[in-house]
Design a protein around this motif. Structure first.
Motif, PDB file in Angstrom:
ATOM      1  N   SER A 132      -4.267   3.146  -0.808  1.00  0.00           N
ATOM      2  CA  SER A 132      -4.391   3.721   0.542  1.00  0.00           C
ATOM      3  C   SER A 132      -4.077   2.633   1.555  1.00  0.00           C
ATOM      4  N   LYS A 176      -2.141   4.839  -5.913  1.00  0.00           N
ATOM      5  CA  LYS A 176      -2.294   3.537  -6.556  1.00  0.00           C
ATOM      6  C   LYS A 176      -1.150   3.297  -7.542  1.00  0.00           C
ATOM      7  N   TYR A 204      -2.484  -1.481  -3.295  1.00  0.00           N
ATOM      8  CA  TYR A 204      -3.522  -0.586  -2.798  1.00  0.00           C
ATOM      9  C   TYR A 204      -3.062   0.868  -2.786  1.00  0.00           C
ATOM     10  N   ALA A 249       0.851  -1.191   0.000  1.00  0.00           N
ATOM     11  CA  ALA A 249       0.000   0.000   0.000  1.00  0.00           C
ATOM     12  C   ALA A 249       0.881   1.233   0.000  1.00  0.00           C
ATOM     13  N   GLU A 300      -5.532   2.129   4.483  1.00  0.00           N
ATOM     14  CA  GLU A 300      -6.745   1.557   5.060  1.00  0.00           C
ATOM     15  C   GLU A 300      -7.332   0.473   4.159  1.00  0.00           C
ATOM     16  N   GLU A 301      -7.223   0.692   2.859  1.00  0.00           N
ATOM     17  CA  GLU A 301      -7.752  -0.292   1.902  1.00  0.00           C
ATOM     18  C   GLU A 301      -7.017  -1.627   2.049  1.00  0.00           C
ATOM     19  N   GLN A 340      -8.072  -3.522   5.171  1.00  0.00           N
ATOM     20  CA  GLN A 340      -9.392  -4.134   5.066  1.00  0.00           C
ATOM     21  C   GLN A 340      -9.337  -5.508   4.399  1.00  0.00           C
ATOM     22  N   ASP A 341      -8.183  -5.831   3.811  1.00  0.00           N
ATOM     23  CA  ASP A 341      -7.986  -7.139   3.181  1.00  0.00           C
ATOM     24  C   ASP A 341      -7.749  -8.178   4.274  1.00  0.00           C
TER      25      ASP A 341
END
Length: 327
Positions: A57, A39, A55, A35, A59-60, A63-64
């Motif tokens: 970001s 991107k 990713y 991340a 946070e993205e 979330q994985d």
């Protein structure tokens, strides 16, 4: 968790690249995700290291659900918030040194990790290296007698790196380089300090360029340490005892240890084992901790992470180095 541990890398700079290249050559872990703040940067990094999950970001990536361990490779100033974000998602953390910008931030992260019951470790790689165990065993054998003095230095001509000169990014030689001589002294002489003297040379930006640090211990032992981001040093460590001495080659990545007697005769040489990069040992320690359900790594326990940050706070206080976000 018996399969490979999926590592997510936070940040896409040079040090993140070393970690990605290392993980790609290990059997217990997989370089699963990266991340970055964009991107495009994440995808470029992913393409370079064969990482499919990229990713834009942090946070993205968190979330994985397949991310098992996050390696934080962002500037020092960001470590506290980045680590807390990982912890909020229940993700085990291996955070690059210096752990945070100051002791208050370190305490905040460690308390949050305890509250959430999440593994947090500091990536101060020398603490995890098998060569340290060799050094410890040689000293404990008594071959050089009682250790009364330690010296260590670390210098690289990297003054042109913007991250290191910018106080807003917690720049300066101490957090990036001085942390290694300080850890070397702690690994050899322990934690029973009674006094710390120091002096430093400052950059116009207000961060420390190079420093000299003398540690005084309760038993009378001393450590004399130097670090600089203006010059190239030999990176050597000296361990001096009542019956002889030992010279450690490269305190930033132990290469060898040569032992001498009181007549300056060479007694023995110990070579570090072949390694991928040296980063693999801290990763393996985290893998073991995850599988054992530990919340800290014994090689660098939370108490020692906090103590080292407190030492560096004290040193910066002696020099008048303060970061803008600390005001």
């Amino acid at each position: 968790m018996f399969g490979k541990i999926n590592v997510g890398i936070m940040g896409a700079g040079k040090i993140a690249g070393v970690m990605a290249g290392t993980v790609n050559k290990m059997n217990s872990v997989k370089c699963y995700a990266v991340a970055s703040r964009t991107k495009e940067k994440a995808e470029a990094f992913g393409a370079a290291y064969g990482i499919k999950k990229c990713y834009g970001s942090y946070e993205e990536m968190l979330q994985d659900k397949k991310v098992d361990l996050v390696y934080i490779a962002t500037p020092h100033s960001e470590h506290c918030e980045n680590a807390k974000l990982c912890i909020s998602y229940g993700k085990p953390v291996l955070c690059e040194k210096a752990f945070t910008a100051n002791a208050a931030q370190a305490k905040e992260v460690l308390e949050y990790a305890k509250e959430k019951d999440v593994l947090v470790a500091e990536a101060i790689w020398t603490r995890y290296m098998p060569m340290y165990q060799t050094i410890r065993e040689v000293l404990d054998s008594g071959v050089i007698g009682e250790v009364r003095m330690v010296s260590a230095n670390l210098g690289y001509a990297i003054e042109g790196v913007e991250r290191l000169t910018n106080p807003a990014l917690a720049g300066g030689a101490l957090l990036d380089l001085g942390v290694y001589p300080l850890n070397f002294a702690a690994m050899i002489l322990g934690t029973d300090l009674v006094r710390m003297d120091s002096s430093c040379d400052m950059l116009p930006t207000g961060v420390d360029r190079q420093e000299s640090i003398t540690l005084h211990y309760k038993n009378g032992a001393m450590a004399v340490l130097h670090c600089s981001m203006s010059v190239v040093s030999d990176r050597m460590g000296g361990i001096y005892g009542t019956r002889g001495y030992a010279v450690v080659e490269n305190i930033n990545n132990f290469q060898s240890m040569t032992v001498y007697n009181d007549k300056h005769e060479k007694l023995s040489v110990y070579k570090a084992p072949r390694q991928i990069s040296g980063y693999e040992y801290e990763v393996e320690a985290c893998v073991k901790a995850i599988r054992e359900g530990w919340k800290q790594c014994p090689q660098m326990p939370h108490s020692e992470i906090l103590r080292m940050m407190e030492l560096m706070d004290t040193l910066r206080g002696q020099w008048g180095v303060k970061y803008p976000f600390e005001a």
